[in-house]
Design an enzyme around this catalytic site. Sequence first.
Site, mmCIF file in Angstrom:
data_model
loop_
_atom_site.group_PDB
_atom_site.id
_atom_site.type_symbol
_atom_site.label_atom_id
_atom_site.label_comp_id
_atom_site.label_asym_id
_atom_site.label_seq_id
_atom_site.Cartn_x
_atom_site.Cartn_y
_atom_site.Cartn_z
ATOM 1 N N TYR A 95 1.266 10.712 0.681
ATOM 2 C CA TYR A 95 2.172 11.049 -0.417
ATOM 3 C C TYR A 95 1.480 11.679 -1.625
ATOM 4 C CZ TYR A 95 6.246 9.282 1.948
ATOM 5 O OH TYR A 95 7.276 9.128 2.843
ATOM 6 N N GLU A 137 9.588 2.896 4.417
ATOM 7 C CA GLU A 137 8.819 3.126 5.643
ATOM 8 C C GLU A 137 7.965 1.909 6.008
ATOM 9 O OE1 GLU A 137 6.887 6.828 4.765
ATOM 10 O OE2 GLU A 137 8.830 7.825 4.571
#
Length: 415
Positions: A95, A137
């Site tokens: 990310y 997630e």
Amino acid sequence: MLSQQTIETIKATVPVLQERGEEITGRFYKLMFANHPELLNIFNHANQHKGRQQAALAQAVLAAAQNIDKLEAILPAVIQIAHKHRSLGVLPEHYPIVGKHLLLAIQDVLGELASEEIIQAWTEAYETIAQAFIQVEKGMYEESSRQPGGWEGFREFKVIRKIKESEVITSFYLQPADNGELASFEPGQYVSVKLEIPGQQYTHIRQYSLSDKPGTGYYRISVKREDGIDGKPDGVVSHYLHHSVQEGDILALSAPAGHFTMDRQSERPIVLISGGVGLTPMISMLNSLAASPNNRPTTFFIHAARNSSTHAMKEHVARLTAENDWLRSYVCYSRPTAEDRSNGLYDKDGNIDLPWLQSIVPGTDCDFYLCGPVPMLRTVYRALAEWGVAADRIHYECFGPDIALASEVRTESVR
């Protein structure tokens, strides 16, 4: 929590994202892959070349900006994307890389318009959104690995059978190479297949719907061979699977994932509408309905194909229809052969349209599930919306980056 100033700044960028969003995301991918080519082992190269991934990301960034003051509104989209991320193996450390290059792309494309205030606001907003993805997630990874027969990452499976279903679709029956327990799944879900293809620099990962019901002792995927047309190359992965992978070979699979699943609590009639290889999740749903008592009064299975040569599993559906009085099945051929015509092998010549749907489905109080090529999805979704089917009764799966059909219809309705 984002400050009111940050929210207002993000909202102010909506018009430029609407106008130049794909330019920004196109630049983002070029920058990121140039600096981190290892990520090409995760991303779908075909979707990159076609521009589909760029368009999907632009759509997601725009939705985030439009709903930055009520991010719960995009939670369904977050969950859908998170399923794909979990299936591909996207991790928290990815990310910051994405965020860095997205901001660089905004600066590159907008130039002087990308003020320090805008970049700071998007930095804060991205960190908030990224943390939402990471948390969702994390839960999905834990759930996947903890369930009976579950696992994290990729697991080796042996091809125990390879069956040609039509001229273009072949099924692969897969069992764990370690002979261990097999995780269950919801009909409509998919797995990711990771391939190291000779002559290819990077790993290829593709997602394929599971095309049979749970509890069989195997997973089945049914893959369409993507042949190049109009100067476009053949599909690298599908051709490799069709021509090179044989019974006894080993494939690496992720655990089942995906949000496109049946509402098991509903008692409304269910209408499954598919086109081409889009029938794969529908067959999984249909086989599951046939395997156990269900509270659906009627199920409609409507499939569109070019003709009988490309129509997979037609004998299977015909047999289920003959054996179950709750099932009605219909076939639409866009280019029927002379033999198809003479033998009456289909119910409609041409494409699925609203008058035909209205002639075979008793009304709008049904749960509709759609899967197929993007043009077909758009046509059928618009037809159902025109008929008055509520948006929350229409569920669809798009193979590849998602398209926002509901938003498209809403936009068209106000023009």
